[in-house]
Design an enzyme around this catalytic site. Structure first.
Site, mmCIF file in Angstrom:
data_model
loop_
_atom_site.group_PDB
_atom_site.id
_atom_site.type_symbol
_atom_site.label_atom_id
_atom_site.label_comp_id
_atom_site.label_asym_id
_atom_site.label_seq_id
_atom_site.Cartn_x
_atom_site.Cartn_y
_atom_site.Cartn_z
ATOM 1 C CE LYS A 50 11.135 -4.447 9.394
ATOM 2 N NZ LYS A 50 10.597 -3.296 9.140
ATOM 3 C CB THR A 59 18.427 1.287 16.994
ATOM 4 O OG1 THR A 59 18.737 1.111 15.710
ATOM 5 C CG2 THR A 59 18.339 2.859 17.093
ATOM 6 C CE1 TYR A 105 4.134 -0.729 -6.369
ATOM 7 C CE2 TYR A 105 4.682 -2.910 -5.670
ATOM 8 C CZ TYR A 105 3.879 -1.918 -5.926
ATOM 9 O OH TYR A 105 2.474 -2.199 -5.654
ATOM 10 C CE1 TYR A 115 10.697 -6.319 12.737
ATOM 11 C CE2 TYR A 115 12.663 -7.645 12.914
ATOM 12 C CZ TYR A 115 12.045 -6.361 12.857
ATOM 13 O OH TYR A 115 12.640 -5.075 12.729
ATOM 14 N NE ARG A 160 13.148 -3.180 20.637
ATOM 15 C CZ ARG A 160 12.865 -2.307 19.679
ATOM 16 N NH1 ARG A 160 13.868 -1.875 18.711
ATOM 17 N NH2 ARG A 160 11.519 -1.926 19.728
ATOM 18 C CG ASN A 165 -2.172 -0.995 1.018
ATOM 19 O OD1 ASN A 165 -2.497 -1.244 0.052
ATOM 20 N ND2 ASN A 165 -2.779 -1.408 2.184
#
Length: 179
Positions: A83, A109, A93, A79, A120, A33
């Site tokens: 990805k 991060t 695309y 997950y 995490r 989308n």
């Protein structure tokens, strides 16, 4: 007029274990989308991907050309596969429509306001230290991690968006020294 489009999915192991189907949908239908929107508005699209696309890597540090050591049905696969699919869709695309895309593979991060219980490694270490508990090191302790402070990541993402580079993948994290 829209000039920049970004998209991501839950990154916390606690979250994507709780909502695996929604995580897969964000990576597939959500990414599609957003790519449609970017194409329609001639906007630049940044996919916030992850180092998790490498799975349990056999190469350290990973180069963008490394293809990984993956498990498509493991507990983290919702997950990881979302990805990987989002990356493949983003590049499709680019190749088919010449959509202005760039992919950032984000490494571990950390920074202010992280949820303490999100599963995490940095919050886990901090929680253990605050509770005077031993710091948990999984495996034999020889594994490595790339940690990136959030403001450094934002700087890297900003530079990628400004770069004008299209249809490429960049790892964003802290470079690790080879032993």
């Amino acid at each position: 007029m829209i000039s920049y489009i970004t998209w991501h999915s839950p990154a916390s192991p606690i979250d994507y274990a709780r909502i695996p189907i929604e995580t897969l949908i964000a990576g597939s239908l959500g990414t599609k989308n957003m790519l449609d929107l970017a194409e329609k508005n001639n906007a630049r699209f940044l996919l916030a991907s992850t180092s998790e696309v490498y799975g349990d890597p056999l190469e350290h540090p990973q180069k963008e050309t490394y293809h990984g050591n993956v498990n498509s049905i493991g507990p983290r696969s919702c997950y990881d596969e979302a990805k990987r699919f989002a990356e493949a869709l983003t590049m499709a695309y680019y190749r088919k429509h010449r959509t202005n895309v760039i992919i950032a593979r984000i490494f571990n991060t950390y920074g202010p306001r992280m949820r303490s219980g999100d599963g995490r490694v940095i919050p886990n270490f901090i929680n253990q230290a605050l509770r005077n508990k031993a710091i948990t090191i999984n495996g034999d302790g020889s594994q490595t991690r790339s940690f990136c402070y959030v403001s450094d990541l934002v700087g890297g993402l900003t530079e990628l968006m400004r770069s004008g580079i299209k249809g490429d993948v960049f790892n964003l994290g802290n470079p690790m020294k080879e032993q």
